[in-house]
Design an enzyme around this catalytic site. Structure first.
Site, mmCIF file in Angstrom:
data_model
loop_
_atom_site.group_PDB
_atom_site.id
_atom_site.type_symbol
_atom_site.label_atom_id
_atom_site.label_comp_id
_atom_site.label_asym_id
_atom_site.label_seq_id
_atom_site.Cartn_x
_atom_site.Cartn_y
_atom_site.Cartn_z
ATOM 1 N N GLU A 1 0.877 -1.164 0.000
ATOM 2 C CA GLU A 1 0.000 0.000 0.000
ATOM 3 C C GLU A 1 0.919 1.219 0.000
ATOM 4 O O GLU A 1 1.799 1.313 0.863
ATOM 5 C CB GLU A 1 -0.867 -0.037 1.266
ATOM 6 C CG GLU A 1 -1.989 0.954 1.230
ATOM 7 C CD GLU A 1 -2.807 0.963 2.517
ATOM 8 O OE1 GLU A 1 -2.755 -0.018 3.274
ATOM 9 O OE2 GLU A 1 -3.486 1.977 2.737
ATOM 10 N N ARG B 1 4.918 -13.043 9.631
ATOM 11 C CA ARG B 1 5.609 -11.788 9.346
ATOM 12 C C ARG B 1 6.924 -11.728 10.125
ATOM 13 O O ARG B 1 7.111 -12.424 11.109
ATOM 14 C CB ARG B 1 4.729 -10.589 9.681
ATOM 15 C CG ARG B 1 4.346 -10.429 11.130
ATOM 16 C CD ARG B 1 3.659 -9.078 11.388
ATOM 17 N NE ARG B 1 2.663 -8.751 10.383
ATOM 18 C CZ ARG B 1 2.682 -7.623 9.654
ATOM 19 N NH1 ARG B 1 3.623 -6.724 9.829
ATOM 20 N NH2 ARG B 1 1.754 -7.386 8.778
ATOM 21 N N LYS C 1 4.188 0.666 9.472
ATOM 22 C CA LYS C 1 4.377 1.956 8.810
ATOM 23 C C LYS C 1 3.734 3.089 9.605
ATOM 24 O O LYS C 1 4.246 4.202 9.627
ATOM 25 C CB LYS C 1 3.769 1.906 7.401
ATOM 26 C CG LYS C 1 4.666 1.199 6.407
ATOM 27 C CD LYS C 1 4.040 1.169 5.027
ATOM 28 C CE LYS C 1 3.016 0.078 4.936
ATOM 29 N NZ LYS C 1 2.481 -0.125 3.589
#
Ligand code: ATP
Ligand code: MG
Length: 555
Positions: free
Chosen positions: A35, A259, A269
């Site tokens: 994104e 992850r 982020k």
């Protein structure tokens, strides 16, 4: 090499089974779907190495797809940085794509679901919808709009698109199962109204698809064979499959891996953006940041990051990786590739009293003793006055101090053996000058003195030294798992950056390049900062020489 020696990871096993079964004619197409709402971090690098690595291994391809369904947080600055970082890591995508390019098609898919009586427009507020969804142990109840006719839904959805309603006034929901044990299947939202300018589609749209409706369908449009994502998307998988099944489109499949979590690091982020906005760091590419751009500026090489990702492997369960493994990987790489140079970070002057005044010798130092031929060499000027590290001298040296002190001898790297006979102190007791004599027949490479000295120290000729600012970095957080704390900013390490305003470096370092690694002998690995100028040289310490991980590995 690692690849061949290692057994297959579970995603490779799935792919090999699929290829054997002739699925998609053996074709492998993965995608990396960032994104564009921030810079990429080391966690993304893991996903990039996995997706691009799988494609390479199985003669496939990888698409770069910007998952740009949220107009409010996205920016073209991020798009550019993401492309740069992926290329820098050493990967090339097959196609550069944007979810926003599929907005028309996604809209048509939504209309199709409405026509199949599998989606409806709901006027309920977000709170009403949440309340009616029930709890994991109690089934949800229908909101009044669930029984709307197909015709009415088609008209209302069209009106949503046409901008007739305000943000939040209506949503489009899938009609699935309000009693499903999986909350994601209890009539999830497919579209929301957002009157916002999009960085690519401008003002064309005021409704935007939700992640769950956009992602799987985008995979399907591109005919992605293996859509790899992180574990938190496991509960989304039934919805992913449901949409593809009901729309009867290309059957992409989702697979989940753990992850990357790193000790002493925050990775999301959203949190990294806060560090930038609240000025805890200078920018997204501050060398203390776990971003790809920060690591690059710090002096990490693409190979060291790929190697790290290879070493940690792919797991099905969450875990925490020790950040010292990342440091081990860059040290290992730089030990082989960094050019050796001399820099004195805490200088004190040494005068060689029997060396002729005004004389300069051009000594030769190999660039890289780790490789045959040394990758060439550079000239290191030597003269009567040199800078050495303050810590390399002791007035009352203990027995095993193999450096300088009154009566002690040491070799000057690439140069001569010197013996200390005197020193000067100022009124505060600080040593200001060290006096030595040198042995003219002890020159490195042609030493006939017969003397054996235990210590070798680095130095820089006073008359030839260049000044430089040196930035020493430490961990950004004191807490091993800062993300677990209620406020991650509380454990920020106030001493994560130490600046040495005036160090002395050997003159050849004016040719240093940002991104190239240099070992400052005995002092660690450094690279030129991207904002360094000829008038104001700045070096970043990539990593120290000391290695706590190597010991761990050997255990
Ligand atoms: P963040 O939570 O840091 O904002 P994200 O998952 O929202 O990350 P995206 O841009 O949506 O970021 O992620 C792009 C891809 O990178 C996704 O497939 C995502 O699963 C993967 N990814 C993100 N963070 C990690 C991580 N820490 N380890 C491995 N893969 C990750
Ligand atoms: Mg995300």
């Amino acid at each position: 090499m690692l690849n061949e020696e290692k057994s297959l990871n579970f995603i490779e096993e799935i792919i090999e089974d699929d290829i054997q079964a002739g699925k998609h004619d053996g074709r492998v197409l993965t995608r990396f779907p960032p994104e564009p709402n921030g810079y990429l971090h080391i966690g993304h690098a893991k996903s990039i190495c996995l997706n691009f690595g799988l494609a390479t291994k199985y003669n496939g391809k990888t698409n770069l797809r910007f998952d740009d369904t949220n107009p409010v947080t996205e920016d073209t600055e991020y798009v550019e940085s993401i492309k740069k970082d992926i290329n820098w890591l050493g990967f090339e995508w097959a196609e550069e794509l944007y979810t926003s390019d599929y907005f028309d098609q996604l809209y048509d898919f939504a209309v199709q679901l409405i026509q199949q009586d599998l989606a409806y427009v709901d006027d309920s507020s977000a709170e009403e919808i949440a309340a009616a969804k029930g709890t994991p142990t109690e089934p949800g109840v229908p909101t009044p709009n669930r029984s709307r006719s197909i015709e009415e839904n088609l008209t209302l959805f069209q009106e949503m698109r046409d901008g007739k309603y305000k943000d939040g006034e209506k949503v489009l929901r899938a009609k699935i199962d309000l009693a499903s044990p999986n909350m994601h299947m209890r009539d999830p939202l497919l579209y929301r109204i957002k009157h916002a300018h999009h960085h690519r589609t401008g003002d064309k749209w005021c409704i935007y698809p939700m992640y769950d409706f956009a992602h799987g369908q985008s995979d399907s449009i591109e005919k992605i064979t293996h859509s790899v994502c992180t574990l938190e998307f496991i509960p989304h998988r039934p919805l992913y499959d449901w949409c593809i099944d009901k729309l009867a489109i290309f059957p992409s499949k989702q697979y989940e891996f753990a992850r990357l979590n790193l000790t002493y690091t925050v990775m999301s982020k959203r949190k990294l953006l806060q560090l930038v906005n609240d000025k805890f760091v200078e920018s997204w590419d501050d060398p203390r940041m776990p971003t790809i751009s920060g690591l690059r500026r710090r002096g990490y090489t693409p190979a060291s990051i790929r190697n790290f990702c290879e070493r940690i492997g792919i797991a099905k369960r969450e875990n925490m990786i020790d950040v010292s493994l990342l440091e081990f990987c860059i040290r290992e790489d730089l030990n082989k590739s960094a050019w050796r140079r001399m820099a004195v970070l805490d200088p004190v002057k040494l005068v060689i009293t029997n060396y002729p005044e005004g004389q300069v010798e051009e000594l030769i130092g190999e660039n890289n003793p780790e490789v045959e031929g040394g990758e060439g060499s550079r000239i290191v000027p030597f003269s009567r006055e040199i800078w050495i590290e303050r810590e390399d001298f002791m007035e009352n040296a203990p027995k095993k101090f193999f450096r300088l002190g009154p009566g002690l001898t040491v070799r000057l790297k690439h140069a001569y053996i010197v013996e200390c006979h005197d020193f000067v102190k100022d009124e505060n007791g600080n040593i200001t000058e060290i006096h030595c004599t040198y042995l003219p027949n002890s020159k490195s490479g042609e030493d006939t003195s017969g003397l054996k000295v235990k210590g070798t120290i680095h130095w820089v000729s006073v008359a030839h030294a260049k000044k430089a600012e040196i930035r020493l970095y430490d961990r950004l957080f004191n807490d091993e798992n800062p993300a677990a704390a209620e406020n991650f900013k509380e454990s920020i390490n106030p001493e994560s950056l130490h600046i040495i305003k005036e160090a002395y470096i050997e003159p050849d370092l004016i040719h240093a390049e940002a991104g190239k690694g240099y070992q400052f002998i005995r002092k660690g690995y450094y690279t030129l900062d991207t904002l360094s100028t000829a008038d104001h040289l700045v070096f970043n310490r990539t990593v120290t020489l000391k290695d706590s991980w190597a010991k761990e590995v050997k255990k």
